[in-house]
Design a protein around this motif. Structure first.
Motif, PDB file in Angstrom:
ATOM      1  N   VAL A 204       3.444  -1.845  20.622  1.00  5.76           N
ATOM      2  CA  VAL A 204       2.855  -0.649  19.788  1.00  5.76           C
ATOM      3  C   VAL A 204       3.694  -0.282  18.870  1.00  5.76           C
ATOM      4  O   VAL A 204       3.355   0.460  17.754  1.00  5.76           O
ATOM      5  N   ASP A 205       4.772   0.152  18.957  1.00  8.65           N
ATOM      6  CA  ASP A 205       5.844  -0.195  18.645  1.00  8.65           C
ATOM      7  C   ASP A 205       5.690  -0.096  17.151  1.00  8.65           C
ATOM      8  O   ASP A 205       5.215   0.068  15.860  1.00  8.65           O
ATOM      9  N   PHE A 206       6.265  -2.004  17.000  1.00 10.87           N
ATOM     10  CA  PHE A 206       5.895  -2.328  15.756  1.00 10.87           C
ATOM     11  C   PHE A 206       4.494  -2.145  14.821  1.00 10.87           C
ATOM     12  O   PHE A 206       4.644  -2.443  14.033  1.00 10.87           O
ATOM     13  N   LEU A 207       3.373  -2.096  15.503  1.00 13.46           N
ATOM     14  CA  LEU A 207       2.184  -2.043  15.639  1.00 13.46           C
ATOM     15  C   LEU A 207       1.757  -0.612  14.367  1.00 13.46           C
ATOM     16  O   LEU A 207       1.463  -0.755  13.233  1.00 13.46           O
ATOM     17  N   LEU A 208       3.059   0.359  15.177  1.00 11.96           N
ATOM     18  CA  LEU A 208       2.502   2.142  14.637  1.00 11.96           C
ATOM     19  C   LEU A 208       4.107   1.897  12.877  1.00 11.96           C
ATOM     20  O   LEU A 208       3.564   2.245  11.218  1.00 11.96           O
ATOM     21  N   ALA A 209       4.465   0.702  13.195  1.00 15.61           N
ATOM     22  CA  ALA A 209       5.829   1.001  12.128  1.00 15.61           C
ATOM     23  C   ALA A 209       5.595  -0.068  11.247  1.00 15.61           C
ATOM     24  O   ALA A 209       5.467   0.442  10.169  1.00 15.61           O
ATOM     25  N   GLU A 210       4.422  -0.522  11.364  1.00 15.06           N
ATOM     26  CA  GLU A 210       4.118  -2.019  10.127  1.00 15.06           C
ATOM     27  C   GLU A 210       3.100  -1.581   9.565  1.00 15.06           C
ATOM     28  O   GLU A 210       2.301  -1.854   9.646  1.00 15.06           O
ATOM     29  N   ALA A 211       2.309  -0.552  10.711  1.00 10.64           N
ATOM     30  CA  ALA A 211       0.724  -0.319   9.961  1.00 10.64           C
ATOM     31  C   ALA A 211       0.507  -0.381   8.848  1.00 10.64           C
ATOM     32  O   ALA A 211      -0.752  -0.387   7.946  1.00 10.64           O
ATOM     33  N   SER A 212       1.100   0.201   7.842  1.00 16.06           N
ATOM     34  CA  SER A 212       0.926   1.003   6.641  1.00 16.06           C
ATOM     35  C   SER A 212       0.949   0.192   5.794  1.00 16.06           C
ATOM     36  O   SER A 212       0.094  -0.536   4.911  1.00 16.06           O
ATOM     37  N   THR A 213       1.308  -1.243   6.179  1.00 19.29           N
ATOM     38  CA  THR A 213       1.242  -2.781   6.069  1.00 19.29           C
ATOM     39  C   THR A 213       0.616  -3.346   6.348  1.00 19.29           C
ATOM     40  O   THR A 213      -0.336  -4.287   5.538  1.00 19.29           O
ATOM     41  N   LEU A 214       0.423  -3.251   7.325  1.00 19.90           N
ATOM     42  CA  LEU A 214      -0.585  -4.931   8.268  1.00 19.90           C
ATOM     43  C   LEU A 214      -2.477  -4.153   7.501  1.00 19.90           C
ATOM     44  O   LEU A 214      -3.031  -4.974   7.848  1.00 19.90           O
ATOM     45  N   VAL A 215      -2.491  -2.951   7.947  1.00 24.94           N
ATOM     46  CA  VAL A 215      -4.121  -2.037   8.357  1.00 24.94           C
ATOM     47  C   VAL A 215      -4.766  -2.670   6.588  1.00 24.94           C
ATOM     48  O   VAL A 215      -5.649  -3.146   7.138  1.00 24.94           O
ATOM     49  N   PRO A 216      -4.011  -2.175   5.493  1.00 20.06           N
ATOM     50  CA  PRO A 216      -4.675  -2.616   4.605  1.00 20.06           C
ATOM     51  C   PRO A 216      -5.568  -4.037   4.254  1.00 20.06           C
ATOM     52  O   PRO A 216      -6.769  -4.564   4.085  1.00 20.06           O
ATOM     53  N   ASP A 217      -4.532  -5.145   5.111  1.00 18.43           N
ATOM     54  CA  ASP A 217      -5.255  -6.600   4.959  1.00 18.43           C
ATOM     55  C   ASP A 217      -6.088  -6.805   5.776  1.00 18.43           C
ATOM     56  O   ASP A 217      -7.169  -7.796   5.646  1.00 18.43           O
ATOM     57  N   THR A 218      -6.408  -5.873   6.813  1.00 16.77           N
ATOM     58  CA  THR A 218      -8.109  -5.846   7.696  1.00 16.77           C
ATOM     59  C   THR A 218      -8.890  -5.025   6.826  1.00 16.77           C
ATOM     60  O   THR A 218     -10.250  -4.917   7.268  1.00 16.77           O
ATOM     61  N   GLY A 219      -9.272  -4.580   6.129  1.00 15.70           N
ATOM     62  CA  GLY A 219      -9.927  -4.557   4.783  1.00 15.70           C
ATOM     63  C   GLY A 219     -10.835  -2.510   5.728  1.00 15.70           C
ATOM     64  O   GLY A 219     -11.309  -1.797   4.953  1.00 15.70           O
ATOM     65  N   PHE A 220      -9.575  -1.942   6.698  1.00 16.22           N
ATOM     66  CA  PHE A 220      -9.051  -0.547   6.645  1.00 16.22           C
ATOM     67  C   PHE A 220      -8.365   0.268   6.299  1.00 16.22           C
ATOM     68  O   PHE A 220      -8.584  -0.397   5.770  1.00 16.22           O
ATOM     69  N   TYR A 221      -8.176   1.209   6.522  1.00 13.53           N
ATOM     70  CA  TYR A 221      -7.575   2.440   5.561  1.00 13.53           C
ATOM     71  C   TYR A 221      -6.488   3.010   6.630  1.00 13.53           C
ATOM     72  O   TYR A 221      -6.537   3.506   7.720  1.00 13.53           O
ATOM     73  N   PRO A 222      -5.326   3.002   5.623  1.00 13.93           N
ATOM     74  CA  PRO A 222      -4.117   3.294   6.613  1.00 13.93           C
ATOM     75  C   PRO A 222      -3.631   4.833   7.140  1.00 13.93           C
ATOM     76  O   PRO A 222      -4.495   5.250   5.767  1.00 13.93           O
ATOM     77  N   LEU A 223      -3.084   5.493   7.758  1.00 12.64           N
ATOM     78  CA  LEU A 223      -3.336   6.641   8.228  1.00 12.64           C
ATOM     79  C   LEU A 223      -2.086   7.328   6.688  1.00 12.64           C
ATOM     80  O   LEU A 223      -1.449   5.915   6.710  1.00 12.64           O
ATOM     81  N   PRO A 224      -1.631   8.153   7.135  1.00  9.41           N
ATOM     82  CA  PRO A 224      -0.322   8.586   5.977  1.00  9.41           C
ATOM     83  C   PRO A 224       0.708   8.497   7.050  1.00  9.41           C
ATOM     84  O   PRO A 224       0.766   8.279   7.890  1.00  9.41           O
ATOM     85  N   PRO A 225       2.340   8.350   6.290  1.00 13.30           N
ATOM     86  CA  PRO A 225       3.315   7.758   6.539  1.00 13.30           C
ATOM     87  C   PRO A 225       3.892   8.698   7.775  1.00 13.30           C
ATOM     88  O   PRO A 225       4.244   8.619   8.894  1.00 13.30           O
ATOM     89  N   ALA A 226       3.049   9.769   7.162  1.00 13.56           N
ATOM     90  CA  ALA A 226       3.820  10.905   8.182  1.00 13.56           C
ATOM     91  C   ALA A 226       3.089  10.867   9.610  1.00 13.56           C
ATOM     92  O   ALA A 226       3.209  11.428  10.478  1.00 13.56           O
ATOM     93  N   ARG A 227       1.633  10.887   8.910  1.00 13.89           N
ATOM     94  CA  ARG A 227       1.346  10.544  10.304  1.00 13.89           C
ATOM     95  C   ARG A 227       1.924   9.315  11.596  1.00 13.89           C
ATOM     96  O   ARG A 227       1.808   9.509  12.928  1.00 13.89           O
ATOM     97  N   TYR A 228       1.728   8.239  10.963  1.00 10.36           N
ATOM     98  CA  TYR A 228       2.050   7.049  11.832  1.00 10.36           C
ATOM     99  C   TYR A 228       3.928   7.370  12.672  1.00 10.36           C
ATOM    100  O   TYR A 228       4.217   6.924  13.810  1.00 10.36           O
TER     101      TYR A 228
END
Length: 242
Positions: A204-228
């Protein structure tokens, strides 16, 4: 809905969700001695789509969507929605009843979770819905925004008017909330007792730490870095510290 049901049965430790858990689901989990901690991971906008050649429809109001999709709907043809539109049967495509997208859309449009007419082609697989809508000239459906973006050349996006004018789902309108009422968070729900296991917490920590990079590849939109960063702090607290 299906994922939460399995979670409350103790079958899984992590459930992805495209809507918040309901009070009834929380109570069912609690009766089984199970509690889940939610983490926000991405942003989505449920996207209304039709066939690319259906150029007569570019925007629908929320009231029109409710008339089309609501329980007991009497709308059968496009001309039932607006005079002057084709007197052709609207063929509807939407997520199945186990889908969080079905729950979210029905509550946002009809005012009650699960409130939908039953006579539509249903599938929990959005790729199946894309195939149906893109092959049916007088179709109407709704999918997660990532599936529209992946197949934009095969679909026609329909803007939504919630009373402030027609708004298309874009990164900007989904992030700032102006694409209403169909903007939403995507979640990961984690069983609290499972967070004591190093591999679960690390995942779960990996998911949240890397979400800013990973989420755009899915077609969805990342949260602001401060939110993660905030979500990772919540994870550390829920897991018992550093």
């Amino acid at each position: 809905g299906g994922g939460f049901a399995r979670a409350c049965e103790g079958e899984i430790d992590i459930a992805n969700a495209s809507r918040p858990v309901t009070e009834e689901e929380e109570a069912r989990c609690a009766r089984a001695g199970i509690r889940f901690v939610p983490f926000e991971v991405a942003l989505d906008g449920v996207t209304v789509v039709t066939h690319p050649q259906s150029r007569f429809v570019s925007c629908l109001t929320v009231a029109e969507l409710a008339r089309i999709w609501g329980p007991g709907a009497t709308v059968r043809t496009w001309s039932d929605v607006r005079p002057g539109w084709p007197a052709e049967t609207i063929r509807l495509y939407g997520p199945g009843t186990d889908s969080g997208t079905f729950d979210y859309f029905t509550e946002a449009v009809a005012g009650r979770r699960g409130a939908s007419r039953p006579d539509f082609q249903a599938s929990e697989d959005d790729n199946v819905l894309v195939q149906g809508v893109s092959g049916d000239h007088y179709s109407l459906g709704y999918v997660g925004h990532a599936y529209y973006r992946a197949h934009a050349e095969r679909l026609r996006l329909v803007e939504v008017d919630d009373g402030a004018g027609c708004v298309a789902p874009t990164g900007e309108t989904i992030r700032n909330g102006s694409y209403e009422p169909l903007s939403r968070f995507l979640y990961v729900y984690v069983r609290d007792s499972a967070l004591a296991r190093p591999e679960v917490r690390a995942f779960v920590d990996f998911l949240l730490a890397e979400a800013s990079t990973l989420v755009p590849d899915t077609g969805f939109y990342p949260l602001p870095p401060a939110r993660y960063a905030s979500e990772r702090a919540r994870l550390a607290a829920a897991a018992g510290g550093g």
